[in-house]
Design a protein around this motif. Structure first.
Motif, mmCIF file in Angstrom:
data_model
loop_
_atom_site.group_PDB
_atom_site.id
_atom_site.type_symbol
_atom_site.label_atom_id
_atom_site.label_comp_id
_atom_site.label_asym_id
_atom_site.label_seq_id
_atom_site.Cartn_x
_atom_site.Cartn_y
_atom_site.Cartn_z
ATOM 1 N N THR A 217 0.860 -1.192 0.000
ATOM 2 C CA THR A 217 0.000 0.000 0.000
ATOM 3 C C THR A 217 0.894 1.240 0.000
ATOM 4 O O THR A 217 0.672 2.189 0.744
ATOM 5 N N ALA A 247 -7.375 1.832 3.540
ATOM 6 C CA ALA A 247 -7.167 3.029 4.343
ATOM 7 C C ALA A 247 -6.513 2.688 5.671
ATOM 8 O O ALA A 247 -6.198 3.580 6.464
ATOM 9 N N VAL A 262 -3.868 7.384 0.598
ATOM 10 C CA VAL A 262 -5.327 7.247 0.642
ATOM 11 C C VAL A 262 -5.983 8.284 -0.255
ATOM 12 O O VAL A 262 -6.898 7.979 -1.029
ATOM 13 N N THR A 283 -13.877 2.214 0.980
ATOM 14 C CA THR A 283 -12.675 2.389 1.791
ATOM 15 C C THR A 283 -12.587 1.259 2.810
ATOM 16 O O THR A 283 -13.557 0.961 3.516
ATOM 17 N N LEU A 286 -11.441 2.489 7.214
ATOM 18 C CA LEU A 286 -11.136 3.899 7.419
ATOM 19 C C LEU A 286 -11.395 4.219 8.884
ATOM 20 O O LEU A 286 -12.524 4.129 9.360
ATOM 21 N N ALA A 462 -6.387 10.872 6.695
ATOM 22 C CA ALA A 462 -6.976 9.955 5.711
ATOM 23 C C ALA A 462 -8.494 10.102 5.691
ATOM 24 O O ALA A 462 -9.124 10.104 4.622
ATOM 25 N N THR A 466 -10.730 11.571 2.477
ATOM 26 C CA THR A 466 -11.845 10.787 1.947
ATOM 27 C C THR A 466 -13.129 11.590 2.000
ATOM 28 O O THR A 466 -13.904 11.633 1.025
#
Length: 549
Positions: A217, A247, A262, A283, A286, A462, A466
């Motif tokens: 990631t 996430a 992210v 996601t 998250l 993050a 989002t």
């Protein structure tokens, strides 16, 4: 710039039809496709701080609904796995609250490979026929229960045979034919063979993005090609694509994905949603409580450290390497040249494969097998005499390298260096406090090298990225779906699209100016060519975005 262009074609105005231009990778003959609409979140559940009488910390439904509304998600993937009460919490508390909040729900189960020990999807565990019946019956009671999904589906195909999947589908459809089922898979496991044998029994596929075979990631540049390939394959079977984004930490990786990562992967997905390639984005875990994540705080000196990583199941060959190099200044008056540093690693302890090395001008002057250090994640001080390699020189290239002594197919490991203390020469950024001074190079995509820093605000950032990205897209798609004057709609869409492009390109001031222009036009047509209710809805979203930008 990593972004693909957001191009909108307004066509067939007399019929009031709108379509997005497909990307260059999609055949020009592709039928017009509408933007995807699902803005979703999975797991990341907030639990009640105090246990109930049964001793269990139940799902904190009010707190979850508040956060989901704040995120502007329209769908939540509810994981049943952590506690035996998750199913009852869903039925009696979460579903009715989500329905009142206008949030759809997809039940998310774990497969046999994750039904180990006491942790299972209760009460029906691995009886997926019983699950299909129970979920379908519940969906008749709550119309916002729209589907169900199973994790790591491709790892459990011995269970999910075509015959068994046919039973799952028949059971569900007999009760509620509108309920959809989507397996969660990974891009490299999506194949023509899978779709030919099982495509009739699914209603789409959830693909979790993790840089393909390299399983990390950290790298997101491969996302677009994977989306294009998956979309092209699924489109042949008339199946939608749902894109899952990490996430939170992927297992066997050095750290949680950065807030920047992210943001980037969410926005790449939204661009593809706008083009109609993706029906929804999800996601993965998250965080919603923003507690510090101490497992990321691995640096020896609490500033940062140099990390090299090869992921689980990542193939390599002998001679693969990734390295970080700095040209350092040597004090020619010194009689002693040495380097003291801290090193650690983490992973299975099998000798003869992964090597940590230090090189001077390309010559290996120190190396250590990653299996030598036990226990994991414990920093060890190393002292290396460099006098034979630096004497008489004014500058040299100092290199830290992760090297494959023998190829592997499934042997994850990561290694770290920190707190460099030179004698007789000077190193810049020897504590890896930032990302400067070190130049990375590699002959493989299998090994990732970077300077990792612990970010106490990572989960909050993050979440924020989002939220803002989802809200920006929500404004665009809300205008797209509205039924009002076509000429005005075209101009509003153009502005909303430009706002999205500017924000995704991190041109926030331009995005704010676009919001002002959009608001003025909406206000000028409010109660005329734009219904008052729509105008008020969009104005409220614009005001929210102004604050967020």
């Amino acid at each position: 710039m990593k972004k693909i262009g957001l191009l909108l074609l307004i066509s067939s105005l007399a019929l009031g039809m709108f379509a997005s231009i497909p990307s260059k990778q999609v055949d020009a003959s592709t039928d017009s496709i509408e933007p995807g609409e699902m803005l979703a979140d999975y797991a990341g559940t907030i639990r009640e701080s105090e246990p109930r009488a049964d001793g269990i910390h139940h799902v904190d439904t009010p707190a979850m609904i508040e956060k989901l509304k704040e995120l502007n998600v329209n769908t939540y993937y509810y994981l049943i796995w952590h506690e035996e009460t998750d199913w009852d919490d869903l039925r009696f508390e979460f579903l009715p609250a989500a329905k009142e909040a206008g949030i759809d729900v997809v039940v998310y189960l774990v497969p046999p490979s994750e039904s180990t020990g006491e942790r299972k999807s209760y009460p029906y565990t691995t009886d997926y026929i019983a699950w299909s019946e129970a979920i379908a019956n519940l969906s008749l009671e709550y119309s916002n229960l729209i589907g169900w999904a199973i994790d790591d589906f491709n790892h459990n195909l011995n269970t999910y045979t075509p015959e068994y999947m046919a039973q799952m589908k028949e059971t569900s459809e007999a009760i509620n034919p509108e309920l959809f089922f989507t397996p969660q898979m990974y891009t490299q496991s999506l194949s023509e063979s899978f779709l030919e044998t099982r495509g009739d029994y699914i209603d789409g596929v959830i693909l979790a993005f993790r840089d393909g075979i390299y399983r990390n990631t950290q790298v997101y540049e491969t996302a677009q090609q994977q989306i294009d390939d998956a979309y092209a394959m699924l489109n042949e079977y008339d199946l939608p694509l749902y894109w899952m984004i990490y996430a939170s930490q992927l297992s066997r990786t050095p750290a949680n994905p950065s807030a920047h990562y992210v943001r980037e992967v969410v926005q790449i997905a939204l661009e593809n949603m706008q083009q109609g390639k993706i029906n929804g984005i999800i996601t993965y875990v998250l965080k919603k409580n923003f507690d510090p994540e101490p497992t990321d705080d691995k640096a020896y000196n609490d500033e940062g450290y140099l990390n090299f990583f090869i992921g689980l199941g990542v193939p390599s060959s002998a001679g693969y390497y990734t390295e970080a190099t700095q040209e350092v200044r040597v004090d020619r008056k010194s009689e002693d040249y040495s380097l003291t540093f801290q090193t650690m690693d983490h992973g299975p302890n099998v000798h003869g494969y992964h090597k940590k090395q230090i090189l001077i001008d390309g010559e290996v002057v120190w190396e250590q097998d990653t299996a030598e250090m036990v226990p994991d994640l414990v920093w060890d001080s190393i002292h290396v005499d460099l006098t034979p390699y630096m004497s008489g020189k004014s500058k040299v290239d100092l290199t830290f390298r992760f090297y494959e002594n023998n190829g592997v197919s499934n042997y994850w490991t990561y290694a770290g260096f920190d707190a460099l203390e030179p004698t007789g020469f000077t190193i810049e950024n020897g504590n890896f406090a930032d990302s400067s001074n070190w130049e990375f190079s590699s002959n493989t995509g299998a090994i990732k090298g970077e300077i990792l820093h612990y970010d106490e605000q990572r989960s909050l950032a993050a979440y924020h990225h989002t939220k803002v990205s989802y809200t920006t897209y929500k404004l665009f798609v809300s205008i797209y779906n509205a039924d009002f004057d076509e000429e005005i709609k075209q101009t509003l869409l153009s502005k909303a699209e430009k706002i999205m492009t500017d924000y995704f390109s991190e041109q926030n001031e331009k995005a704010r100016q676009g919001l002002n222009s959009l608001e003025l036009q909406i206000e000028s047509q409010k109660g005329k060519k734009i219904p008052v209710e729509l105008a008020d809805k969009w104005t409220a979203m614009i005001h929210e975005l102004k604050q967020l930008y």
